[in-house]
Write an enzyme that holds these catalytic residues in place. Structure first.
Site, PDB file in Angstrom:
ATOM      1  N   MET A 139       0.851  -1.193   0.000  1.00 61.51           N
ATOM      2  CA  MET A 139       0.000   0.000   0.000  1.00 61.51           C
ATOM      3  C   MET A 139       0.881   1.235   0.000  1.00 61.51           C
ATOM      4  O   MET A 139       1.829   1.342   0.773  1.00 61.51           O
ATOM      5  CB  MET A 139      -0.917  -0.001   1.221  1.00 61.51           C
ATOM      6  CG  MET A 139      -1.807   1.227   1.327  1.00 61.51           C
ATOM      7  SD  MET A 139      -2.982   1.346  -0.059  1.00 61.51           S
ATOM      8  CE  MET A 139      -3.505   3.058   0.105  1.00 61.51           C
ATOM      9  N   GLU A 140       0.503   2.186  -0.850  1.00 58.84           N
ATOM     10  CA  GLU A 140       1.354   3.329  -1.164  1.00 58.84           C
ATOM     11  C   GLU A 140       1.214   4.486  -0.202  1.00 58.84           C
ATOM     12  O   GLU A 140       1.290   5.662  -0.614  1.00 58.84           O
ATOM     13  CB  GLU A 140       1.038   3.822  -2.584  1.00 58.84           C
ATOM     14  CG  GLU A 140      -0.359   4.395  -2.801  1.00 58.84           C
ATOM     15  CD  GLU A 140      -1.424   3.401  -3.212  1.00 58.84           C
ATOM     16  OE1 GLU A 140      -2.463   3.815  -3.747  1.00 58.84           O
ATOM     17  OE2 GLU A 140      -1.226   2.192  -2.973  1.00 58.84           O
ATOM     18  N   ASN A 141       1.058   4.243   1.071  1.00 59.03           N
ATOM     19  CA  ASN A 141       0.962   5.341   2.023  1.00 59.03           C
ATOM     20  C   ASN A 141       2.153   6.296   1.848  1.00 59.03           C
ATOM     21  O   ASN A 141       3.304   5.858   1.882  1.00 59.03           O
ATOM     22  CB  ASN A 141       0.976   4.806   3.456  1.00 59.03           C
ATOM     23  CG  ASN A 141       0.026   3.650   3.652  1.00 59.03           C
ATOM     24  OD1 ASN A 141      -1.162   3.766   3.411  1.00 59.03           O
ATOM     25  ND2 ASN A 141       0.578   2.521   4.086  1.00 59.03           N
TER      26      ASN A 141
ATOM     27  N   HIS B  68       6.544  -0.121  -8.100  1.00 53.28           N
ATOM     28  CA  HIS B  68       5.121   0.214  -8.234  1.00 53.28           C
ATOM     29  C   HIS B  68       4.690   1.184  -7.127  1.00 53.28           C
ATOM     30  O   HIS B  68       4.077   2.225  -7.393  1.00 53.28           O
ATOM     31  CB  HIS B  68       4.320  -1.091  -8.170  1.00 53.28           C
ATOM     32  CG  HIS B  68       2.829  -0.941  -8.161  1.00 53.28           C
ATOM     33  ND1 HIS B  68       2.036  -1.429  -9.170  1.00 53.28           N
ATOM     34  CD2 HIS B  68       1.978  -0.396  -7.253  1.00 53.28           C
ATOM     35  CE1 HIS B  68       0.776  -1.174  -8.889  1.00 53.28           C
ATOM     36  NE2 HIS B  68       0.711  -0.556  -7.729  1.00 53.28           N
ATOM     37  N   GLU B  69       5.027   0.832  -5.890  1.00 51.98           N
ATOM     38  CA  GLU B  69       4.600   1.686  -4.775  1.00 51.98           C
ATOM     39  C   GLU B  69       5.311   3.033  -4.806  1.00 51.98           C
ATOM     40  O   GLU B  69       4.722   4.062  -4.442  1.00 51.98           O
ATOM     41  CB  GLU B  69       4.844   0.978  -3.442  1.00 51.98           C
ATOM     42  CG  GLU B  69       4.141  -0.363  -3.304  1.00 51.98           C
ATOM     43  CD  GLU B  69       2.658  -0.301  -3.610  1.00 51.98           C
ATOM     44  OE1 GLU B  69       2.007   0.702  -3.245  1.00 51.98           O
ATOM     45  OE2 GLU B  69       2.133  -1.251  -4.219  1.00 51.98           O
TER      46      GLU B  69
END
Length: 840
Positions: free
Chosen positions: A260-262, A292-293
């Site tokens: 998850m890209e937090n 990707h992130e």
């Protein structure tokens, strides 16, 4: 519980201007709950009514501008607010529940050492499980946060975390963030093992559970090297520098997604901290996820979608840029081959089901957050990334980058739509980008391109290629022409790679070419477009004899995908696919291709496409193939081809003798050694075959008491061909709410086995009502597990189809479960059709 509708979000966005959140979390209140205090500073543009979202265990108090609100007024997850025009302050104090399903604040106690770890996943509408929020992506705000945790813990968040207050109190303050959407706010807390460094003046760090510390340390140099290389490459491509103050990567337990890209605190599933041997492709996959992130820091975090119809603006871009940048900046130069053979098939499969949707659905098609969640699939990721790769091929990388940099500049720290993005591209190209977007992003389904050769052509010395286009999209792609090497009937050499533009719409496109017709014509060579391809009969004959002799792995991946699609479409007997794999896979040098072909052959052909009477032959073919692979790759091959073969060899065993010998010896034939992953794999197969006892499973768990070991034991126990074991597994999954998301999945994976159809068939009658109940009770994550590995996919018969269709008509499944069951039923129809077709 009501979900947020698009109309409600638009109304609230017109009313409110968010400024700042002050969040204080107390993580010292026990095993079930944590304290959450939120102060929200905002402006109401006019007088009006709205609501704030919150999913508490107990709402203690709420004050609007100092005036108390009645806690009893909380209706499900909504607390109504009546606002005058002007500035406001909302203060909410509550106790919140910890999660075991990876949603909200997930709590995990490591069975290896008893240490506890917490992390948040606030995606779509789960931030309200952590703190009160106006929970929609276009109400961005600054965040100030403080956290109280046990003094020996480390706290992580979107900004740099600093200890505050007297020593021993466990108080932390997180640096004020940039403007963020609610679903990006992140916390992680626990006795993390950390590896810290700095790059380009920014603190970088890796974090994992202490029990995984030796494994993270072993790979830290590789992970950080990939991180630095990708970071530098993104700075070469993008004008906007990295927009946040730090870059932490935390590998967290029982995570529902890959990552998850937090902003500033990317969370990864901690299976990416490898405890056992892995292939080069699995290391590459980890690298793709890292890239990707990181791409999301721009695509999604800096510029965020306005509503969930534009999730592709996040995921398709991150998917494309992840593969693109990894291939350019690291040693994993063949990343696009893995994309072709594994990720792209995910998109093709999703796009041929009734649940398909456009890459960019219209806002009216995503009416609420529940429907938005259904669009996180192979279309938003793999098909969207394929469309972008085609866009770059058609537009040119220079104009593409100019457009996205313009997009970042215009919408930095704001929100944007598909129209905004297309306008940015159009400003930097004379091509009709709007028409391209209409053809590629607003349509569904997969085009098919089929070559036909006319010989002789009307002109002597020429041959004619007719390319039949079944579909609606324009394509710019390459057609590879290959000849046999002189004096060699097997080796193929490239004659030419023709670039051609196919206009939109069905039809036949003709090319008159000089010389003799080649041995092999490969449409979409290089895999730059998104389309199914077929081969003319002569080319297919060539492929059957020379597939492994095609020089480029990406070209071989296109051929294997064509064969896979033909099997799924009933155009190629699945026995012929197995024969081709037996002939060519032992000569394969690309491990991504080997993994992809073996996965399809074992998981789909052997378990679902083959009639029960023919299944032993299919497994025997796979066993022989794997022995051939091992014979051609002695010792350490450096890529994982041997490991890939050994895994499939274990999964395909029909008798326990060899597996027992390997377990005793601690090694597979000629290596590799049986590390924990392989030992659990062997034990799981022995369990399926009825050749292991519960006591042996317990002994292995004592040997490996890790979280992975717990999952392995659950999988093995559920796989035992024993009525009591099946009953216990069923009760664990559906009789209570104790299993975490990971333990539920492991139990479900063990439960349904192709060798045990008679034993598990009675559970089919119980499955659909049980899945509906658990999905309603435990939420989307468990719904996904119940409808995924929990589905009785090994019962490939009309009765499973009948009961599933009845469930969709009458069972009232939640949206997440409905989508999973609908997709499973479509795959089941395909499997029934393929099973009924000739096998060779």
């Amino acid at each position: 519980m009501p979900v947020l509708t698009r109309d409600e979000a638009q109304t609230r966005a017109r009313l409110l201007d968010l400024h700042r959140y002050e969040i204080d979390l107390d993580l010292t209140r026990g095993d079930e709950h944590f304290g959450s205090t939120t102060v929200i500073h905002f402006t109401a543009r006019t007088a009006g009514t709205t609501f704030v979202e919150l999913k508490p265990a107990t709402l203690h108090s709420a004050h609007l501008d100092g005036t108390p609100l009645d806690p009893a007024a909380l209706d499900d997850n909504r607390l109504a607010l009546t606002l005058a025009a002007g500035e406001h302050e909302l203060r909410v104090e509550a106790d919140m529940r910890y999660s075991r399903t990876g949603e909200g604040m997930h709590r995990f106690t490591d069975p290896a050492d008893g240490e506890t770890y917490l992390y948040t996943q606030t995606f779509i509408d789960d931030v309200q499980r952590v703190f009160a929020a106006f929970d929609q992506p276009d109400l961005k705000a600054l965040y100030d946060a403080t956290v109280t945790a046990p003094p020996e813990w480390t706290v992580l968040g979107n900004g740099v975390a600093t200890r505050i207050g007297p020593p021993g109190q466990g108080r932390w303050r997180l640096a004020t963030t940039k403007p963020l959407s609610t679903y990006f706010v992140a916390f992680a807390a626990g006795p993390w093992h950390s590896v810290r460094t700095e790059h380009a003046g920014i603190p970088f760090a890796l974090h994992c559970r202490r029990s995984l510390a030796p494994h993270l340390d072993a790979d830290a140099d590789e992970i950080l090297d990939i991180t630095r290389r990708c970071f530098d490459r993104f700075h070469e491509l993008f004008d906007e520098p990295y927009p946040f103050d730090s870059y932490d990567q935390a590998f967290v337990p029982e995570f529902n997604a890959g990552a998850m890209e937090n902003p500033g605190l990317v969370t990864f599933r901690d299976e990416f901290v490898f405890r056992s041997a892995v292939t080069a492709t699995e290391r590459q996959t980890r690298g793709v996820v890292i890239a990707h992130e990181m791409a999301h820091m721009w695509f999604g975090d800096l510029v965020t979608l306005r509503w969930w119809d534009d999730i592709w603006l996040n995921e398709s871009f991150a998917e494309y840029m992840g593969y693109h940048v990894l291939a350019e900046a690291t040693r994993f130069t063949g990343a696009w081959t893995e994309f072709a053979v594994s990720r792209k098939s995910w998109g093709y499969d999703a796009d041929q089901r009734p649940s398909t949707h456009p890459v960019a659905p219209t806002p009216e098609d995503v009416t609420d957050t529940a429907s938005a969640l259904l669009n996180f699939d192979g279309i938003s990721y793999a098909k969207g990334a394929s469309a972008l790769r085609q866009l770059v091929t058609w537009l040119g990388e220079k104009d593409f980058l100019a457009g996205i940099n313009d997009h970042f500049a215009r919408h930095r720290f704001g929100n944007a739509t598909l129209a905004d993005f297309i306008d940015s591209l159009a400003r930097h190209s004379d091509r009709d980008v709007h028409a391209w977007a209409a053809s590629w992003l607003r349509t569904t389904g997969v085009d098919t391109l089929t070559p036909h050769v006319t010989a002789p052509a009307p002109v002597p010395g020429q041959w004619r290629l007719d390319l039949h286009h079944d579909g609606t999209r324009p394509h710019r792609l390459a057609i590879g022409l290959y000849d046999h090497a002189p004096g060699d009937g097997t080796t193929l050499v490239a004659r030419d790679r023709l670039t051609t533009d196919l206009p939109a719409g069905c039809g036949t496109h003709t090319l008159d070419l000089t010389g003799d017709r080649p041995a092999l014509i490969l449409v979409n060579d290089g895999d730059t477009s998104y389309t199914k391809v077929r081969l003319d009969p002569h080319s297919w004959t060539t492929a059957l004899g020379s597939l492994s002799a095609l020089p480029d792995p990406l070209s071989r991946a296109v051929l294997w995908n064509a064969a896979r699609d033909m099997v799924r479409d009933g155009e190629l007997p699945h026995g012929a696919y197995l024969d081709a794999a037996r002939a060519h896979l032992p000569h394969e040098t690309d491990v991504a291709i080997a993994q992809g072909v073996l996965s399809f052959a074992r998981g789909e052909i052997a378990d679902r496409y083959t009639a029960p009477a023919d299944r032993p032959h299919a497994l025997a073919t796979l066993t022989a193939l794997c022995h051939d692979l091992l014979g051609r790759h002695p010792g350490a091959d450096g890529t994982g081809l041997r490991l890939t073969a050994v895994r499939t060899l274990i999964d395909s065993a029909t008798t326990p003798g060899d597996l027992r010998d390997w377990l005793t010896a601690g090694t597979a034939p000629g290596g590799p050694a049986l590390d924990p992953e392989l030992r659990w794999r062997v034990l799981a197969r022995l369990a399926v075959l009825g050749a292991v006892t519960p006591a042996e499973i317990d002994a292995e768990l004592a040997r490996d008491p890790s979280a992975t070991g717990q999952e392995g034991a659950a999988r093995c126990r559920a796989a035992l061909p024993d009525p009591a074991a099946k009953a216990a597994a069923w009760e664990a999954m559906y009789g209570g709410d104790e299993l975490s998301n990971y333990l539920f999945t492991a139990t479900a994976q063990g439960f349904w086995q192709a060798e045990q159809t008679a034993l598990v068939r009675p559970y089919r009658d119980r499955y659909f009502p049980a899945a509906v109940a658990v999905a309603a009770r435990r939420g989307p994550a468990l719904a996904s597990a119940a409808g995924g590995p929990g589905f009785p996919r090994t019962l490939v018969d009309e009765e499973t189809l009948r009961q599933g269709e009845a469930c969709l008509r009458e069972g009232d499944p939640t949206p997440a479960l409905r989508r999973r069951i609908a997709d499973q039923l479509d795959d089941l129809r395909r499997a029934l059709a393929v099973t009924a077709a000739p096998t060779a």
